[in-house]
Design a protein around this motif. Sequence first.
Motif, PDB file in Angstrom:
ATOM      1  N   GLY A 166      15.360 -15.415  -4.579  1.00  0.00           N
ATOM      2  CA  GLY A 166      15.573 -14.145  -5.268  1.00  0.00           C
ATOM      3  C   GLY A 166      14.972 -12.962  -4.533  1.00  0.00           C
ATOM      4  O   GLY A 166      15.520 -11.850  -4.568  1.00  0.00           O
ATOM      5  N   ARG A 167      13.871 -13.150  -3.874  1.00  0.00           N
ATOM      6  CA  ARG A 167      13.224 -12.061  -3.133  1.00  0.00           C
ATOM      7  C   ARG A 167      13.904 -11.752  -1.800  1.00  0.00           C
ATOM      8  O   ARG A 167      13.627 -10.718  -1.187  1.00  0.00           O
ATOM      9  CB  ARG A 167      11.761 -12.410  -2.850  1.00  0.00           C
ATOM     10  CG  ARG A 167      10.870 -12.420  -4.059  1.00  0.00           C
ATOM     11  CD  ARG A 167       9.427 -12.597  -3.629  1.00  0.00           C
ATOM     12  NE  ARG A 167       8.534 -12.732  -4.771  1.00  0.00           N
ATOM     13  CZ  ARG A 167       7.212 -12.786  -4.673  1.00  0.00           C
ATOM     14  NH1 ARG A 167       6.640 -12.718  -3.471  1.00  0.00           N
ATOM     15  NH2 ARG A 167       6.452 -12.909  -5.752  1.00  0.00           N
ATOM     16  N   GLY A 168      14.749 -12.665  -1.340  1.00  0.00           N
ATOM     17  CA  GLY A 168      15.354 -12.464  -0.026  1.00  0.00           C
ATOM     18  C   GLY A 168      14.409 -12.742   1.107  1.00  0.00           C
ATOM     19  O   GLY A 168      14.550 -12.187   2.212  1.00  0.00           O
ATOM     20  N   THR A 169      13.421 -13.602   0.853  1.00  0.00           N
ATOM     21  CA  THR A 169      12.419 -13.914   1.874  1.00  0.00           C
ATOM     22  C   THR A 169      13.047 -14.481   3.146  1.00  0.00           C
ATOM     23  O   THR A 169      12.638 -14.146   4.264  1.00  0.00           O
ATOM     24  CB  THR A 169      11.395 -14.915   1.308  1.00  0.00           C
ATOM     25  OG1 THR A 169      10.770 -14.354   0.162  1.00  0.00           O
ATOM     26  CG2 THR A 169      10.345 -15.287   2.349  1.00  0.00           C
ATOM     27  N   ALA A 170      14.034 -15.340   2.958  1.00  0.00           N
ATOM     28  CA  ALA A 170      14.643 -15.993   4.115  1.00  0.00           C
ATOM     29  C   ALA A 170      15.265 -14.971   5.056  1.00  0.00           C
ATOM     30  O   ALA A 170      15.041 -14.997   6.279  1.00  0.00           O
ATOM     31  CB  ALA A 170      15.693 -16.994   3.645  1.00  0.00           C
ATOM     32  N   ARG A 171      16.052 -14.055   4.519  1.00  0.00           N
ATOM     33  CA  ARG A 171      16.715 -13.055   5.358  1.00  0.00           C
ATOM     34  C   ARG A 171      15.689 -12.095   5.968  1.00  0.00           C
ATOM     35  O   ARG A 171      15.856 -11.633   7.102  1.00  0.00           O
ATOM     36  CB  ARG A 171      17.753 -12.297   4.549  1.00  0.00           C
ATOM     37  CG  ARG A 171      18.956 -13.153   4.150  1.00  0.00           C
ATOM     38  CD  ARG A 171      20.058 -12.340   3.499  1.00  0.00           C
ATOM     39  NE  ARG A 171      21.183 -13.170   3.123  1.00  0.00           N
ATOM     40  CZ  ARG A 171      22.164 -13.538   3.941  1.00  0.00           C
ATOM     41  NH1 ARG A 171      22.143 -13.141   5.208  1.00  0.00           N
ATOM     42  NH2 ARG A 171      23.151 -14.291   3.506  1.00  0.00           N
ATOM     43  N   ALA A 172      14.650 -11.806   5.199  1.00  0.00           N
ATOM     44  CA  ALA A 172      13.613 -10.918   5.724  1.00  0.00           C
ATOM     45  C   ALA A 172      12.925 -11.524   6.929  1.00  0.00           C
ATOM     46  O   ALA A 172      12.443 -10.801   7.812  1.00  0.00           O
ATOM     47  CB  ALA A 172      12.594 -10.611   4.628  1.00  0.00           C
ATOM     48  N   GLN A 173      12.879 -12.867   6.985  1.00  0.00           N
ATOM     49  CA  GLN A 173      12.239 -13.552   8.107  1.00  0.00           C
ATOM     50  C   GLN A 173      13.242 -13.957   9.189  1.00  0.00           C
ATOM     51  O   GLN A 173      12.919 -14.721  10.087  1.00  0.00           O
ATOM     52  CB  GLN A 173      11.471 -14.763   7.603  1.00  0.00           C
ATOM     53  CG  GLN A 173      10.299 -14.392   6.697  1.00  0.00           C
ATOM     54  CD  GLN A 173       9.368 -15.565   6.416  1.00  0.00           C
ATOM     55  OE1 GLN A 173       9.484 -16.631   7.026  1.00  0.00           O
ATOM     56  NE2 GLN A 173       8.416 -15.358   5.516  1.00  0.00           N
TER      57      GLN A 173
ATOM     58  N   ALA B  73      16.301 -15.554   8.823  1.00  0.00           N
ATOM     59  CA  ALA B  73      17.221 -16.671   8.590  1.00  0.00           C
ATOM     60  C   ALA B  73      18.507 -16.157   7.960  1.00  0.00           C
ATOM     61  O   ALA B  73      18.515 -15.143   7.259  1.00  0.00           O
ATOM     62  CB  ALA B  73      16.571 -17.718   7.688  1.00  0.00           C
ATOM     63  N   SER B  74      19.594 -16.858   8.179  1.00  0.00           N
ATOM     64  CA  SER B  74      20.876 -16.427   7.631  1.00  0.00           C
ATOM     65  C   SER B  74      21.005 -16.726   6.151  1.00  0.00           C
ATOM     66  O   SER B  74      21.826 -16.122   5.458  1.00  0.00           O
ATOM     67  CB  SER B  74      22.017 -17.108   8.392  1.00  0.00           C
ATOM     68  OG  SER B  74      21.913 -18.524   8.291  1.00  0.00           O
TER      69      SER B  74
ATOM     70  N   GLU C 202      14.433 -25.257   8.260  1.00  0.00           N
ATOM     71  CA  GLU C 202      13.453 -25.104   9.325  1.00  0.00           C
ATOM     72  C   GLU C 202      12.022 -25.222   8.809  1.00  0.00           C
ATOM     73  O   GLU C 202      11.163 -25.814   9.462  1.00  0.00           O
ATOM     74  CB  GLU C 202      13.643 -23.729   9.995  1.00  0.00           C
ATOM     75  CG  GLU C 202      15.005 -23.545  10.651  1.00  0.00           C
ATOM     76  CD  GLU C 202      15.264 -24.593  11.713  1.00  0.00           C
ATOM     77  OE1 GLU C 202      14.332 -24.911  12.474  1.00  0.00           O
ATOM     78  OE2 GLU C 202      16.407 -25.106  11.790  1.00  0.00           O
ATOM     79  N   ARG C 203      11.776 -24.679   7.626  1.00  0.00           N
ATOM     80  CA  ARG C 203      10.413 -24.658   7.090  1.00  0.00           C
ATOM     81  C   ARG C 203       9.953 -26.034   6.628  1.00  0.00           C
ATOM     82  O   ARG C 203       8.810 -26.450   6.890  1.00  0.00           O
ATOM     83  CB  ARG C 203      10.353 -23.682   5.909  1.00  0.00           C
ATOM     84  CG  ARG C 203       8.980 -23.506   5.290  1.00  0.00           C
ATOM     85  CD  ARG C 203       8.085 -22.670   6.181  1.00  0.00           C
ATOM     86  NE  ARG C 203       6.732 -22.571   5.645  1.00  0.00           N
ATOM     87  CZ  ARG C 203       5.784 -21.843   6.209  1.00  0.00           C
ATOM     88  NH1 ARG C 203       6.059 -21.136   7.303  1.00  0.00           N
ATOM     89  NH2 ARG C 203       4.580 -21.806   5.693  1.00  0.00           N
ATOM     90  N   LEU C 204      10.832 -26.743   5.930  1.00  0.00           N
ATOM     91  CA  LEU C 204      10.461 -28.033   5.339  1.00  0.00           C
ATOM     92  C   LEU C 204      11.045 -29.219   6.083  1.00  0.00           C
ATOM     93  O   LEU C 204      10.861 -30.365   5.663  1.00  0.00           O
ATOM     94  CB  LEU C 204      10.913 -28.073   3.874  1.00  0.00           C
ATOM     95  CG  LEU C 204      10.398 -26.931   2.977  1.00  0.00           C
ATOM     96  CD1 LEU C 204      10.886 -27.134   1.545  1.00  0.00           C
ATOM     97  CD2 LEU C 204       8.877 -26.844   3.020  1.00  0.00           C
ATOM     98  N   HIS C 205      11.783 -28.941   7.178  1.00  0.00           N
ATOM     99  CA  HIS C 205      12.387 -30.002   7.995  1.00  0.00           C
ATOM    100  C   HIS C 205      13.340 -30.861   7.169  1.00  0.00           C
ATOM    101  O   HIS C 205      13.301 -32.097   7.205  1.00  0.00           O
ATOM    102  CB  HIS C 205      11.307 -30.878   8.641  1.00  0.00           C
ATOM    103  CG  HIS C 205      10.264 -30.087   9.371  1.00  0.00           C
ATOM    104  ND1 HIS C 205      10.547 -29.306  10.477  1.00  0.00           N
ATOM    105  CD2 HIS C 205       8.935 -29.914   9.131  1.00  0.00           C
ATOM    106  CE1 HIS C 205       9.444 -28.710  10.903  1.00  0.00           C
ATOM    107  NE2 HIS C 205       8.455 -29.038  10.101  1.00  0.00           N
ATOM    108  N   LEU C 206      14.229 -30.198   6.422  1.00  0.00           N
ATOM    109  CA  LEU C 206      15.236 -30.871   5.608  1.00  0.00           C
ATOM    110  C   LEU C 206      16.577 -30.849   6.335  1.00  0.00           C
ATOM    111  O   LEU C 206      16.796 -30.063   7.250  1.00  0.00           O
ATOM    112  CB  LEU C 206      15.386 -30.159   4.252  1.00  0.00           C
ATOM    113  CG  LEU C 206      14.127 -29.949   3.417  1.00  0.00           C
ATOM    114  CD1 LEU C 206      14.455 -29.109   2.187  1.00  0.00           C
ATOM    115  CD2 LEU C 206      13.521 -31.292   3.009  1.00  0.00           C
ATOM    116  N   THR C 207      17.486 -31.696   5.898  1.00  0.00           N
ATOM    117  CA  THR C 207      18.871 -31.543   6.353  1.00  0.00           C
ATOM    118  C   THR C 207      19.454 -30.333   5.646  1.00  0.00           C
ATOM    119  O   THR C 207      19.007 -29.955   4.552  1.00  0.00           O
ATOM    120  CB  THR C 207      19.711 -32.784   6.021  1.00  0.00           C
ATOM    121  OG1 THR C 207      19.791 -32.941   4.604  1.00  0.00           O
ATOM    122  CG2 THR C 207      19.095 -34.046   6.634  1.00  0.00           C
ATOM    123  N   ILE C 208      20.461 -29.736   6.239  1.00  0.00           N
ATOM    124  CA  ILE C 208      21.026 -28.531   5.642  1.00  0.00           C
ATOM    125  C   ILE C 208      21.671 -28.835   4.286  1.00  0.00           C
ATOM    126  O   ILE C 208      21.622 -28.014   3.364  1.00  0.00           O
ATOM    127  CB  ILE C 208      22.051 -27.874   6.604  1.00  0.00           C
ATOM    128  CG1 ILE C 208      22.451 -26.481   6.091  1.00  0.00           C
ATOM    129  CG2 ILE C 208      23.259 -28.763   6.806  1.00  0.00           C
ATOM    130  CD1 ILE C 208      21.321 -25.497   6.042  1.00  0.00           C
TER     131      ILE C 208
END
Length: 416
Positions: A55-62, A64-65, A73-79
């Motif tokens: 909700g905060r848009g943290t991913a895009r701010a850092q 990420a698409s 990338e952060r938690l090493h999960l499959t997409i």
Amino acid sequence: MVEELTQAGDAVAACVDDASWALAEDELIAALDAAHRLEQRLAAVKLALVREIDGRGTARAQGASSTAVWLRERLHLTISTARRLVDLAAALDAGNPGIRAALANGDITVDQARVIADTVATVHTAADAQAADKAVGVLVGWAGQFDPALLRKLGTRILDHVAPDIADAAAQAALEAEARRASRDRHLTLSALTDGRLRLTGILDTETAGLLRAAIDPLSAPSGPDDQRSPGQRRHDALGDVCRLALRTDELPEHGGDAAQIVVITSYDGLTRQLGSGTLDTGLHLTPETVRRLACDAAILPAVLGSASQPLDLARQRRLITGPLRRALVLRDRGCAFPGCDRPPRWCDAHHIHHWADGGTTTLTNAVLLCGHHHRHLHHSDWTVRLGGDGHPEFVPPAWLDPDQLPRRNHYHRRT
């Protein structure tokens, strides 16, 4: 929150080093239940954090698409796992406090929460918010008894419990929507690998899935007690058998002016000396053993090639074991002649006992019916086949299987 989660992590870490072998059986089971419940409660916290980050848009701010990519990338999960996490977090935040509370209390699992959220969304669309709230209560109750797969199946008739007046119409609408999705999503992808194999992936609609299962299931059973193939390998071989049967029917549409067929190119000398590999007309290569096996029951088209492999003269094709000769072979063997095999004649190849490439004749006394599996097996094993004194085929096992090498026969096909 970070401090509390850190303390919880320390408590869990302490449990990891505890000697579970020292617990009494009832304590062991209680500890398992507690660990499982804690896992679901932590999942509720994790989903709430994911929703807030999204909700905060943290991913895009850092940079990420999307949040899913950031989580990968952060938690090493499959997409795919990351996307499901984001979707479930959004679903639990979208007016489903009952589901979120049940997960936070450890009353349901993450997978059950996903099923309930999907089902409730359908109910909300078909009925109203009140029916959706009722559905949450019913499904959370069922979750205490049923796994996610069965819970999803039961959920298809949830409207019978929460909105019986519209249940039939909604069920019909859901069935039609499912059929549209199945038609939209159906596909089959054939991906050529560098070594000549083919990767088969796709999604079949309900009808086609039923047809495939009906065709390959009878052929996927172990061929006998010595069958060492895995279930996946048996299904692979069954699909090959189905394709061979289809090619034999002569009912497939023509392809490029010719009947549907596979074309193998090899040299005569290589074939007779058992050394020559072959090439499919698609450019893929075959081993010498495979070429010789395919030549057992094939149309042979001799060609004279120039030094640059250009065709100089092309003869008329001549078939090997076909027509009256194959019918006589069917009358004699009644099906695959290998001991213990019950495959009928239509699933069988005609195999030359003394290979045609080695000078063997195309006669009834030099032929035997073999299903695809046993045809391959005979070409790649130490079994041998011959005709007995009564003119029926018998198979001699390798010495490692039977030191006495006593001939064996197929007793499955009734003979008169």
